[in-house]
Design a protein around this motif. Structure first.
Motif, PDB file in Angstrom:
ATOM      1  N   LYS A 346      29.873  28.362  39.744  1.00 36.40           N
ATOM      2  CA  LYS A 346      29.202  29.623  40.034  1.00 36.40           C
ATOM      3  C   LYS A 346      30.135  30.558  40.795  1.00 36.40           C
ATOM      4  N   ARG A 347      30.728  31.518  40.053  1.00 42.45           N
ATOM      5  CA  ARG A 347      31.594  32.537  40.640  1.00 42.45           C
ATOM      6  C   ARG A 347      31.728  33.677  39.641  1.00 42.45           C
ATOM      7  N   SER A 348      32.694  34.538  39.843  1.00 45.10           N
ATOM      8  CA  SER A 348      32.972  35.624  38.903  1.00 45.10           C
ATOM      9  C   SER A 348      34.213  35.294  38.074  1.00 45.10           C
ATOM     10  N   ARG A 371      29.789  37.854  35.876  1.00 46.68           N
ATOM     11  CA  ARG A 371      29.356  37.521  37.238  1.00 46.68           C
ATOM     12  C   ARG A 371      28.148  36.588  37.220  1.00 46.68           C
ATOM     13  N   ALA A 375      27.384  36.322  42.407  1.00 54.49           N
ATOM     14  CA  ALA A 375      28.565  35.681  42.995  1.00 54.49           C
ATOM     15  C   ALA A 375      29.494  36.736  43.583  1.00 54.49           C
TER      16      ALA A 375
END
Length: 667
Positions: A346-348, A371, A375
């Motif tokens: 879970k991030r960009s 995204r 995040a």
């Protein structure tokens, strides 16, 4: 007695009028019908009401939109005042003149369900310029007068007037709309048109969870596009775009100087801080991405998403068996639907769009951000450089050397996908009609500049990046635009090519090229690049239809394509048909012809009308690389709408005018 009869007639008329209104209201119950002294409007649904989850058995809606087209500018005063942010268009942060629809870039989103009626009132407030809107991908069967091609299906919309488009959408998929006048498409007159199916008619419904992400790609210049037509000659020549926008946003990305969102314009020496597009996804969900290529110039777009693959499920609105790929290449007019599984940390992540073809020399590219659930941004990884070409399987690759085999390696051709629909009629060995269509450029500079600059002659041309002036040829003819719509005004047909005129024509030949096609026949087209130019892959779009892509490839000697080469390709195609090697060839309505190559396509001509077939690069089709397929006869078409606008030349006899004004004594 007469007054009594008039009263009776009026009562009968009002009875049937009320019956009509009540009938319409029962079918489209969202709001009441509106009537005034000019007549009654059926009940309209708002854009918000039409952008719904489509349901089985629900009644269709009449979806009404108002489009106002006007001159506008990016980063204008509205961007400086919070109260006016809704009127602000930043684009890539460089101020320029554009022509927008409702001051939006891209234009307003149209989302409907299959079977809805779309009504769009287009008000042209662009002083001194005409407007039309083409609904790219919509077949317009039964609504042939609303296809939006100037002087073919309608008169262009004059400045200060409004034209109403109205048509039922009968084919679902990812489509879009755009101007079909000159190069206006590049100045902002385009937007998404999404047509969804109800669950029972959606073959991919179990393969994704969320369907709300559109990736709309535009090529971008920093001046009004008409300044580039026919083209500059002394400096900054050619049709290579300066930049790319993703959902109307992006940085001006020449001369990179910092790690994120900070670039320098080589002309002004100033930096662009324009925001990047953000594509939101939910962790653990499968997202349907609808990718639309609204380019207008000669470049192609290669899209890849950091750390993610995408599974192709449709192309140009036509469903195919799912195929997972690592990157996607599209050309002007093409669309791809793919499913992204948000199963990474879970991030960009970076979305990278590289310009291919002529854009590769200047390394034109743009970035967006995928995204996850709010995040942090920017992504923690370095900015992708243009040299970071994606690895793995590339959909619609520029490498077309093995398109007519089973998919292998990293190049996946569009004809190697498989349709979900059987089309056995199209698999017969011999089509009812076959048309072999070459395209090339007549080079005035190399051939005979006297033809271009001869006194009192005004041929079409455009200037290219080597300083040459070219005319676009399709089937050895440069298309000449008639003075009035071919579909509705017989007087316009005087410019249609005639055999006796072509027999005596010396190159370049110019006339309104129309190929007459019998209704319901199986039509095969072989479109090939006879005189290729380096890094140029032409996308050809057919209005009114989707077609099946049977074969595509590159000729052995791309610089010297002969009739024997074409005959050899046709022989191989025939042998494959005889041996039953084709399995449900995939559908498309726009196909990228490989540089120095060809594509063989087929369709059943079951939609009568006057349909344009053309290269989708604006500079090419407006200078002649197009022709008309006339399917069926005039009696196969619906009647011309009452009061449909007319246009034509006007050269009355001088004597008649003098008679009218009473000036006879002067002659």
């Amino acid at each position: 007695m007469m007054n009594v009869q008039l009263t009776i007639n009026k009562c009968i008329f009002l009875y049937f009028l009320c019956f009509y209104v009540l009938s319409i209201s029962s079918i489209f119950p969202t709001q009441a019908a509106y009537c005034d002294q000019t007549g009654c409007e059926p009940p309209f649904s708002t854009p918000e009401e039409c952008a719904r989850q489509c349901q089985d058995g629900e009644p269709p809606k009449i979806c009404q939109y108002n489009f106002t087209v006007e001159f506008y500018t990016t980063v204008n005063r509205a961007c400086d005042t919070p109260a006016y942010q809704g009127e602000c268009i930043v684009a890539d942060g460089v101020e320029k003149t554009i022509t927008t629809i409702n001051r939006q870039l891209p234009g307003p989103l149209i989302e409907v369900c299959n079977g809805d009626l779309i009504v769009v009132d287009v008000e042209n407030k662009v002083l001194g310029q005409e407007v039309t809107i083409h609904w790219h991908g919509i077949f317009q069967n039964g609504y042939q007068y609303y296809d939006g091609v100037p002087y073919l299906t309608q008169c262009p919309i004059p400045s200060s007037t409004t034209f109403r488009y109205q048509f039922e959408v009968k084919n679902s998929g990812t489509h879009f709309y755009h101007s079909h006048v000159a190069t206006h498409m590049m100045d902002g007159q385009s937007g998404s048109l999404i047509v969804r199916d109800p669950p029972s008619k959606n073959p991919h419904i179990s393969e994704y969870d969320i369907d709300d992400n559109i990736i709309f790609l535009q090529d971008w210049w920093h001046d009004l596009s008409l300044e580039r037509f026919p083209g500059w000659y002394r400096h900054d020549i050619g049709q290579t775009a300066k930049n790319i926008l993703i959902n109307g946003k992006g940085n001006w990305t020449v001369n990179f100087i910092a790690r994120y969102n900070f670039f320098k314009d080589p002309d002004t020496k100033e930096t662009s801080n324009a925001p990047l597009a953000i594509i939101p996804v939910t962790e653990g969900k499968r997202h349907r991405l609808r990718i639309i290529n609204s380019f207008s110039t000669v470049c192609l777009a290669e899209l890849s998403i950091e750390g993610h693959n995408c599974t192709v499920i449709a192309q140009d609105g036509e469903n195919v068996k799912p195929v997972e790929v690592n990157a996607l290449v599209t050309s002007s007019g093409e669309r791809v639907d793919c499913v992204l599984n948000a199963n990474q940390p879970k991030r960009s992540y970076w979305i990278q769009v590289r310009g291919l073809g002529e854009c590769s020399e200047k390394e034109v590219q743009q970035l967006a951000i995928l995204r996850y659930d709010d995040a942090p941004m920017p992504p923690p990884t370095p900015l992708p450089a243009y040299s970071n070409a994606p690895s793995g399987v590339v959909y619609n690759s520029l490498d077309a050397s093995n398109c007519n085999t089973q998919p292998k390696g990293e190049a996946l051709c569009v004809n190697q996908l498989e349709s979900l629909e059987d089309e056995n009629e199209l698999l017969k060995v011999e089509p009812d009609e076959r048309h072999i269509l070459n395209f090339w450029f007549y080079n005035y500079t190399l051939s005979n500049s006297r033809l271009l600059f001869k006194s009192e002659t005004y041929p079409e041309f455009f200037s290219v990046n080597d300083g040459s002036q070219l005319l676009s040829m399709f089937n050895n003819i440069a298309y000449e635009t008639p003075a009035s719509p071919l579909i509705s005004q017989r007087s316009s047909r005087r410019t249609i090519c005639r055999s006796n005129e072509l027999d005596t024509c010396t190159q370049p030949c110019s006339c309104t090229q129309v190929i007459n096609t019998n209704l319901n026949s199986v039509v095969e087209l072989i479109i090939y690049d006879q005189l290729p130019l380096t890094d140029l892959h032409h996308p050809f779009h057919l209005h009114g239809y989707s077609f099946r892509v049977f074969a595509m490839g590159v000729f052995p000697n791309v610089n010297n394509v002969t009739n024997e080469d074409v005959d050899r390709v046709l022989l191989e195609h025939r042998q494959r048909l005889e041996q039953g090697e084709y399995t449900n060839p995939p559908g498309k309505d726009t196909v990228k012809i490989p540089m120095g190559g060809y594509a063989i396509i087929r369709f059943q001509a079951n939609n009568p009308g006057w349909w344009l077939l053309h290269c989708h690069f604006s500079w090419h089709h407006i200078t002649g690389m197009e022709l008309v397929l006339r399917v069926g006869h005039q009696y196969d078409l619906p009647p011309v709408p009452p009061g449909f606008p007319r246009c034509n030349n006007w050269k009355p006899p001088v004597q008649a005018l003098n008679d009218f004004y009473g000036f006879n004594n002067y002659l």
